[in-house]
Structure formats: structure tokens, C-alpha cells
Write an enzyme that holds these catalytic residues in place. Structure first.
Site, mmCIF file in Angstrom:
data_model
loop_
_atom_site.group_PDB
_atom_site.id
_atom_site.type_symbol
_atom_site.label_atom_id
_atom_site.label_comp_id
_atom_site.label_asym_id
_atom_site.label_seq_id
_atom_site.Cartn_x
_atom_site.Cartn_y
_atom_site.Cartn_z
ATOM 1 N N GLU A 417 43.044 31.451 20.148
ATOM 2 C CA GLU A 417 41.948 30.801 19.439
ATOM 3 C C GLU A 417 42.264 30.269 18.054
ATOM 4 O O GLU A 417 41.506 30.527 17.105
ATOM 5 C CB GLU A 417 40.750 31.760 19.356
ATOM 6 C CG GLU A 417 40.187 32.133 20.703
ATOM 7 C CD GLU A 417 38.848 32.859 20.618
ATOM 8 O OE1 GLU A 417 38.549 33.421 19.548
ATOM 9 O OE2 GLU A 417 38.126 32.844 21.619
ATOM 10 N N GLU A 511 39.178 34.951 28.511
ATOM 11 C CA GLU A 511 38.102 35.775 27.964
ATOM 12 C C GLU A 511 36.773 35.225 28.437
ATOM 13 O O GLU A 511 36.556 34.017 28.406
ATOM 14 C CB GLU A 511 38.086 35.757 26.418
ATOM 15 C CG GLU A 511 39.199 36.533 25.772
ATOM 16 C CD GLU A 511 39.079 36.621 24.248
ATOM 17 O OE1 GLU A 511 37.949 36.557 23.711
ATOM 18 O OE2 GLU A 511 40.132 36.753 23.601
#
Ligand code: BDP
Length: 598
Positions: A417, A511
Site C-alpha cells: 500500500e 487483504e
């Protein structure tokens, strides 16, 4: 990197003993230790276990949250043996350390999740007492990986302020070994495999010191010697090879032998799993057969232990993974202790190995940003980026060199991320992908976990990935609770866009999930209840099942885990499928059933 990262073994040429146990420890909040020669003996230490994450052992909050310099010290005795070198090996020291032997600086290391290995032969006093002192530091900044910042409170106390969502566990968190190795020795080896009909070709390369020839052999535990070759580079043919796969994680033994006219100079042995892994044609392929990844993003995390490696906890985690029919996990967000990979090799679990490149956005609540999409912070435009990239490159190198021979490791993840939406991010990451590709002998697929902002239209880095990995929180950070049907629509819209962007690359989810309080039940559901976690997963699976390029689902997270305290976290992140004590929440039964059939 000068010293060998090979995991130590015991035989007639090599041995080691553990320095684990009670050490001395002392905090050094004013960083005066080195000036005051603490390397010659700590002035007022307390007894403390090694390995251990120091935080949760204390009952005092300031100590638990301690940030800054801290010291460790231990002593050992060593009998004289001039034929061998003495290597000191820490599984890791988080996040950086300077190591002294008998008061003399023997080395330093930046990065908290890979081994610190030093040849300490010149500093050791044989047949005598020796002192090891470690000056460690756990501050975060924008050049450390993971990234964060360090707050200074009005009283001068430092506090770690991570740009990531896990507790900044620190200390000597993995075992410390004192190793004796021959002066002429194997330093490293690579393998990569090719399948030819029923046979496997194992190409190998070794790095060694000295001039004596090296012999490489492959043994099967029941069939005996399968192949032998001499030379620093070559190919071993294993006839009718039994391949390594989750249902049958067959392990051969690879043996390296260096001999002279008197006998063996060096011997080294390790497990060898023969398998290939590729990402192509919209699928992931293990040994030429499609494989769907089912499992988790995890943490090394447990009560009191923090991130300390423990066989009982690791075995419980693997038992839970097998029970739920998982076959894979990502080492979010850092390389784990080496024993995790050894266990995965022997149990047939696949690993996506991740470097600690997390927190690459300027946000103390990065998870909220991660879920909902936040403002760009132009993280990769600052003047610290060059140093960060160098630390990132070194961490990648240490992870790949350490883990490259594990059959369980099927891919490397270069980031979690980061901001990827402007050209400077691409300039930052492109050389790192190229570097990783150049040093992995098996040329495993590379990936990186994408933030919600990193969409087909905005992401400048997704094309660097051999398969795309998405972290997505539709139904949690994006339109949770009663708005979940809107989340589903938005999710489908995004997936339609990916469909046009992948060009034959598979996509997995690294995720997705919902915080769930294990004590909470509610009918009809509310967010945080066990019922809602199930509903959220059901919605996500409904969408994913409609897109055939989706080739994996690693849910977030395997278990509840500790984070920094704050208004968004109830004593940690509660997205676990298992509680922090490794008991199943209701959603575990949903996954177990789904993964039995997948
Ligand atoms: C993502 C991060 C992960 C967090 C997770 C969450 O990659 O580390 O724990 O979201 O919010 O942003 O639970």
C-alpha cells in the site's frame, strides 16, 4: 552483504550453540551509552530474555512504549579452535543495531527483519570470557522500512508513530547463535528447477571460499542418492522426481561437500523441494498445474511474545491453516523468522514473502486512508527518498538471499500500500522490481499489495507486477453496514476496470475483511459483530466469484493483532478470522467450507 545468510547446521565441520536466555538490558533515552563506553559493560542493567519483543513483558507503560536507543549484553566462553571462524548470528534486531565484541565495534545493521551476521573471529578471546554488547534502536522515520515518524513529547520522551497498522515491536526478537564454520567454506547456493517429462533438472550455483572443488548431491530419504555433480555451477538430473506440492510436500536433501586429501573440509545440507511456479495466462501455476491461493495475510504476533518466534505458536497457526483448508499466506508486512519458512516447506504451505516496505504514505491512520482513499501526500517526492530506496533495496536483497531456496516461497511482494498514483512512485519502484528480478535465481513472480487509490486508471506501478494483488475493504472502510449493497456495486465497477487492464496477468486479493469483536453477536447484524463479518465476506466472495481472473483470496487477517493504541483500534486490529488466542470466530466456518471446495 559479506557474511553467509545460510541457516546454520551441525555436522563434523560446522556447529553452533545458542546464546538465547537471560541477557542484560538497559534503556539509553539520552543516547549517551557509546560515549560513556557502555560497550565495556552496562552501568545499571536489568535482566531480560532474548529472544523477546520487549514491549508486553513490562507492566510499566513508558517501558512498553519505549522508543530510542537500548542496549543488550551477554557473555560467553569459547575454547580455542584456530581451524574455524566464529560467526555471530542474530535472526534479527529491530530496527537497527551496532554490535560490539569485547568493547570493539564488530559491525552494524539497518533493518529489523533479516539476520545480522558477523564474522567475529578477530575480536574473540579464545579460552576466555567474551562480552557481546548490542546498541539497538527502534525509532521510525521516512528512510526506515517500515516507515513512520518519531514524536518527541514535551518531556523529551520519544514515541514511535508508525505509518502502519501494527505495533512497533522491537528488540532482539529472534534467536542468537554462535556458529563455528571452517575457514574454507560454502557461503551460499542457488537452485532453480526445470521439469522434463518425469525428470527434474536442478540447476545450481554455489558461492564458496578456497580452491578445493565442491561436490553437490541430492538424496531422497528412502531412495538414497539421486544425483551428484562436482563444480561451482551445474545441473543435477533427478529421475522420476517427486514434486513438492501442498498435498505432498516432498523434500529431498541437498548436500554440499568440500574435500581435500585428508578428508572433509566443509559439509552443508538443507531441504530441497522441487517445484516450479509461474503467473501466466490469467492463472497461477504450480508444477504446470493451476493453483488457487486460499489463506491469509498474517502477522508475527501473540500475547506477551509480541513478534518473538515460538514453535508452539507457529505450529498452532499452521494447524489452524490446515483445519480451515488454507494453502497460502503472505508474510505481511515483513520477512518472518526463518523457522516459519522451514515449517511451511515441510507442511506444504505456500508463502508470498513481503519486504517491510509498508507505511509509504504520510499518514498516522494509514488504514483509514487505505480503506477509503485519502489525499496524496507526495511521499515519493521528498528528499529522503534516495536513502529510503537504498534501505529498501538492501532489505529486498537480504530477504531474497535468505529465502530463495525455500519451495514454500512462490512470490515476492515488493510493497504494501504505498502511494502509486504519480510518476515519482514509478521512478522509485521500477528499479527495485528490476533488482529483485535480477537477483532471484528462480525468477519468481513479483507483486505488491495495492491500496484502494491504486486503481487501473490511477496506479503507475501495477504493470510492474507479474500478478496484481489488491487490498480492498468494500463493506468495511468503503460503504459498510447497511450500505453494503452500494459497496458491492462499487466493487463490481472496479473489477470491470481491472478486467480490461490485466492483459493475461492473474489477480489475487491480499487483504479484505471486517473488524469483528469476538464477543459481539447481533441479529440483524451491525458492523463489528460476528454476523457482519460473515456477511461482509459473503458479499466479497459473490463479487470475486464472477471474475475468472481472480486466482487467490488471502483474507485480512489470520488473527487479531496488536497495533498502536488509538480511537480506531480497540486494543488492536480485530479483523482476525481467529482471535489473538487462535480460537475461530464464526466466519472461520464459512471459510473452512468454502475452501474445502475451492
Ligand atoms: C491495510 C493495511 C494493513 C491494515 C489493514 C486494516 O495493509 O496493515 O491492518 O489495512 O485496516 O491498510 O485492517
Amino acid at each position: 552483504m559479506n557474511e553467509s545468510l545460510l541457516y546454520p547446521c551441525i555436522n563434523s565441520c560446522r556447529d553452533f550453540h545458542s546464546l538465547d536466555g537471560m541477557w542484560k538490558m538497559q534503556f539509553d533515552p539520552d543516547s549517551v551509552g557509546q560515549k560513556e563506553n557502555w560497550q565495556d559493560g552496562l552501568p545499571s542493567p536489568f535482566a531480560f530474555p532474548v529472544p523477546a519483543s520487549f514491549a508486553d513483558i513490562f507492566t510499566d507503560k513508558e517501558k512498553r512504549d519505549y522508543c530510542g536507543d537500548f542496549w543488550y549484553e551477554t557473555r560467553f566462553h569459547l575454547d580455542a579452535d584456530t581451524t574455524r571462524d566464529v560467526i555471530l548470528r542474530f535472526g534479527s534486531i529491530t530496527h537497527r543495531a551496532t554490535i560490539f565484541v569485547n568493547g570493539i565495534k564488530a559491525g552494524e545493521h539497518e533493518g529489523g527483519f533479516t539476520p545480522v551476521v558477523l564474522d567475529i573471529t578477530p575480536y574473540v578471546r579464545f579460552d576466555n570470557k567474551n562480552r557481546i554488547s548490542v546498541l539497538a534502536n527502534n525509532e521510525l522515520n521516512e528512510t526506515s522500512i517500515p516507515c513512520g515518524t518519531t514524536k518527541i513529547l514535551p518531556d523529551g520522551r520519544k514515541l514511535a508513530a508508525p505509518y502502519f497498522d501494527f505495533f512497533n515491536y522491537s528488540g532482539i526478537q529472534r534467536s542468537v547463535l554462535l556458529i563455528r564454520v571452517p575457514k574454507e567454506r560454502l557461503i551460499d547456493y542457488d537452485t532453480d528447477m526445470e521439469l522434463q517429462g518425469n525428470d527434474a533438472l536442478v540447476h545450481y550455483r554455489v558461492k564458496k571460499t578456497g580452491d578445493h572443488p565442491i561436490t553437490v548431491e541430492i538424496y531422497d530419504k528412502t531412495l538414497g542418492l539421486m544425483a551428484r555433480n562436482t563444480g561451482e555451477e551445474g545441473t543435477l538430473r533427478v529421475k522420476d522426481a517427486e514434486l513438492w506440492e501442498p498435498e505432498n510436500p516432498h523434500l529431498y536433501t541437498i548436500v554440499f561437500l568440500i574435500k581435500d586429501e585428508h578428508g572433509f573440509i566443509d559439509k552443508f545440507r538443507a531441504d530441497l523441494g522441487i517445484r516450479t511456479f509461474e503467473a501466466r495466462d490469467g492463472k497461477l501455476w504450480l508444477n504446470g498445474k493451476p493453483i488457487f491461493l486460499k489463506g491469509f495475510g498474517k502477522h508475527e504476533d501473540f500475547e506477551i511474545m509480541g513478534r518473538t518466534f515460538s514453535y508452539p505458536i507457529a505450529m498452532r497457526d499452521f494447524a489452524c491453516m490446515k483445519w480451515i483448508n488454507a494453502n497460502c499466506f503472505r508474510t505481511s508486512h515483513y520477512p518472518y523468522a526463518e523457522e516459519w519458512y522451514q515449517l511451511a516447506d515441510s507442511l506444504g504451505i505456500l508463502i508470498i514473502d513481503e519486504v517491510p516496505a509498508v507505511g509509504m504514505m504520510r499518514s498516522l491512520m494509514n488504514f483509514a486512508t487505505a480503506g477509503t482513499g485519502g489525499k496524496e501526500t507526495k511521499f515519493f517526492c521528498s528528499d529522503t527518498v534516495q536513502q529510503l530506496q537504498e534501505n529498501h533495496r538492501r532489505a529486498l536483497e537480504e530477504m531474497i538471499v535468505r529465502d530463495k531456496n525455500h519451495p514454500s516461497v512462490i512470490a515476492f511482494s515488493i510493497y504494501n500500500e504505498p502511494e502509486t498514483t504519480y510518476p515519482e512512485a514509478r521512478e522509485y519502484f521500477k528499479p527495485l522490481f528490476e533488482y529483485a528480478r535480477s537477483i532471484d535465481p528462480q525468477k519468481r513472480p513479483l507483486t505488491g499489495a495495492q491500496l484502494i487509490n491504486s486503481t487501473p486508471n490511477t496506479c503507475q506501478c501495477q504493470d510492474l507486477c507479474d500478478f496484481v494483488s489488491l487490498n480492498r475493504y468494500y463493506g468495511w472502510y468503503v460503504m459498510g453496514g447497511s450500505e453494503i449493497s452500494v459497496a458491492e456495486k462499487l466493487f463490481r465497477q472496479e473489477m470491470d476496470e481491472w478486467k480490461e487492464t490485466l492483459h493475461g496477468r492473474p489477480l489475487i486479493f491480499t487483504e479484505f475483511g471486517a473488524d469483528t469483536y469476538s464477543a459481539e453477536h447481533k441479529l440483524p447484524s451491525v458492523m463489528w459483530s460476528q454476523e457482519y463479518q460473515r456477511e461482509c465476506y459473503e458479499m466479497n466472495f459473490r463479487v470475486m466469484d464472477d471474475y475468472d481472473f481472480v486466482q487467490g483470496e488471502l483474507v485480512w487477517n489470520f488473527a487479531d493483532f496488536q497495533t498502536t493504541e488509538g480511537i480506531m483500534r480497540v486494543n488492536g486490529n480485530k479483523k482476525g478470522i481467529f482471535t489473538r488466542n487462535r480460537q475461530p470466530k464464526d466466519a472461520a466456518y464459512l471459510l473452512k467450507k468454502r475452501w474445502e471446495k475451492k
